[in-house]
Design a protein around this motif. Structure first.
Motif, PDB file in Angstrom:
ATOM      1  N   PRO A   5     -23.470 -38.179   6.094  1.00  0.00           N
ATOM      2  CA  PRO A   5     -23.361 -38.063   7.557  1.00  0.00           C
ATOM      3  C   PRO A   5     -21.942 -38.362   8.043  1.00  0.00           C
ATOM      4  N   GLY A   6     -21.454 -37.507   8.926  1.00  0.00           N
ATOM      5  CA  GLY A   6     -20.100 -37.662   9.453  1.00  0.00           C
ATOM      6  C   GLY A   6     -19.069 -36.825   8.737  1.00  0.00           C
TER       7      GLY A   6
ATOM      8  N   GLN B 137     -27.891 -31.889  16.934  1.00  0.00           N
ATOM      9  CA  GLN B 137     -28.325 -31.279  15.681  1.00  0.00           C
ATOM     10  C   GLN B 137     -28.529 -29.778  15.836  1.00  0.00           C
TER      11      GLN B 137
ATOM     12  N   HIS C   9     -25.073 -34.101  10.021  1.00  0.00           N
ATOM     13  CA  HIS C   9     -25.726 -34.843  11.100  1.00  0.00           C
ATOM     14  C   HIS C   9     -26.266 -36.192  10.611  1.00  0.00           C
ATOM     15  N   THR C  10     -26.430 -37.106  11.558  1.00  0.00           N
ATOM     16  CA  THR C  10     -26.972 -38.429  11.280  1.00  0.00           C
ATOM     17  C   THR C  10     -28.295 -38.320  10.519  1.00  0.00           C
TER      18      THR C  10
END
Length: 305
Positions: free
Chosen positions: A221-222, A258, A273-274
């Motif tokens: 993520p990120g 998202q 995405h997270t």
């Protein structure tokens, strides 16, 4: 231990009897004080790494065990650390058994000395490596700048005791989704590939572009994948992504929402995405819609990284 006996002859004959020993340990070897009970000093080590990618920070964790005590000033050598871009004193972090505090670089406790392709671990003043005990520590290196197979790493000791070198083993396993990636100094070059098609080649028309991406390492993520070279596109800002296969849209966002990406100039930015992960070796297929350029043009060079 052999059977040692004692007797006498001459003016008096004394039948032999067995020589006894109170037993006890020597150099940490149980029964080591029994005369002529002899052992081969050995050392074993198991190691894993956290990051198999070129020119990346990598934590290597080592568990060591000896069958004899080692005294202050004795030196354990980990050799064969090929390609490491680290030298001089390196900090050791305790992972178990006081594995860092027993060592120094020859001066400072909880350090080791990287010299060429070897890590030198001096038993620190006032410390003892106890036979049969596990000592686990980690240290941080900068990985080699080029891919390489896992080198043969060995461990030995010198000083008050000489211990012949033995091979360091590793349980294997993956790291960053790379099979065998936890084996120390198995190093890979991260790669990403993409295949794309469009539905409409006409000027100033709505066009759906479908992309399939694959990496050889996990992305977290990120992390951001960039599709660059989308010349002439008349679309900007957040763009919706449609899943075509492998959850190809749900893994991404524009940094916030998202199943979106961010068109910035001639690039599409895709943020993992997270709560999502790009899994190494898996295909992710998605489509996005743009407004084509207002003028004819040859196909530009589109790149991904």
């Amino acid at each position: 231990a052999p059977l040692i006996q004692v007797g006498a002859s001459g003016s008096v004959t004394i039948p032999v009897s067995n020589v006894t020993s109170p037993g006890g340990s020597a150099y940490g070897v149980p029964g080591g004080s029994v005369p002529l009970f002899i052992v081969q000093p050995t050392i074993s080590a198991v190691a894993i790494q956290t990051n198999p990618m070129v020119s990346s920070i990598n934590n290597i964790t080592v568990t060591m065990t000896t069958n004899v005590n080692l005294a202050p000033g004795d030196v354990i050598t980990l050799s064969g650390l090929e390609g490491v871009q680290t030298s001089g004193s390196v900090a050791l972090t305790d992972v178990g058994g006081g594995g860092s505090s027993v060592f120094s670089d020859g001066t400072s406790q909880q350090t080791g000395l990287m010299s060429g392709t070897s890590l030198l671990l001096t038993v620190h003043t006032g410390q003892t490596i106890e036979a049969g005990s596990d000592y686990t520590f980690s240290f941080q290196i900068l990985n080699p700048p080029e891919p390489q197979p896992a080198p043969l790493i060995q461990v030995g000791a010198s000083g008050s005791v000489t211990i012949p070198v033995s091979n360091v083993t590793s349980p294997g396993g993956s790291a960053y989704g790379v099979p065998g990636g936890s084996v120390p100094l198995f190093i890979v070059q991260p790669t990403i590939s993409a295949v794309a098609i469009q539905t409409n080649p006409m000027v100033s028309s709505i066009n759906n572009i479908t992309v399939t991406m694959t990496t050889n390492v996990n992305l977290a993520p990120g992390d951001v994948i960039t599709l660059s070279g989308l010349e002439g596109v008349q679309t900007s800002g957040s763009v919706a992504l449609t899943d075509v296969g492998g959850g190809g849209s749900s893994v991404f966002s524009d940094g916030t929402s998202q199943q979106t990406g961010l068109m910035s100039g001639t690039s599409l930015l895709l943020t993992v995405h997270t709560g999502q992960t790009i899994e190494a070796g898996s295909d992710y297929t998605f489509s996005f819609q743009i407004l084509n350029p207002p003028e004819p043009q040859p196909a530009p060079l589109i790149q991904v990284g």
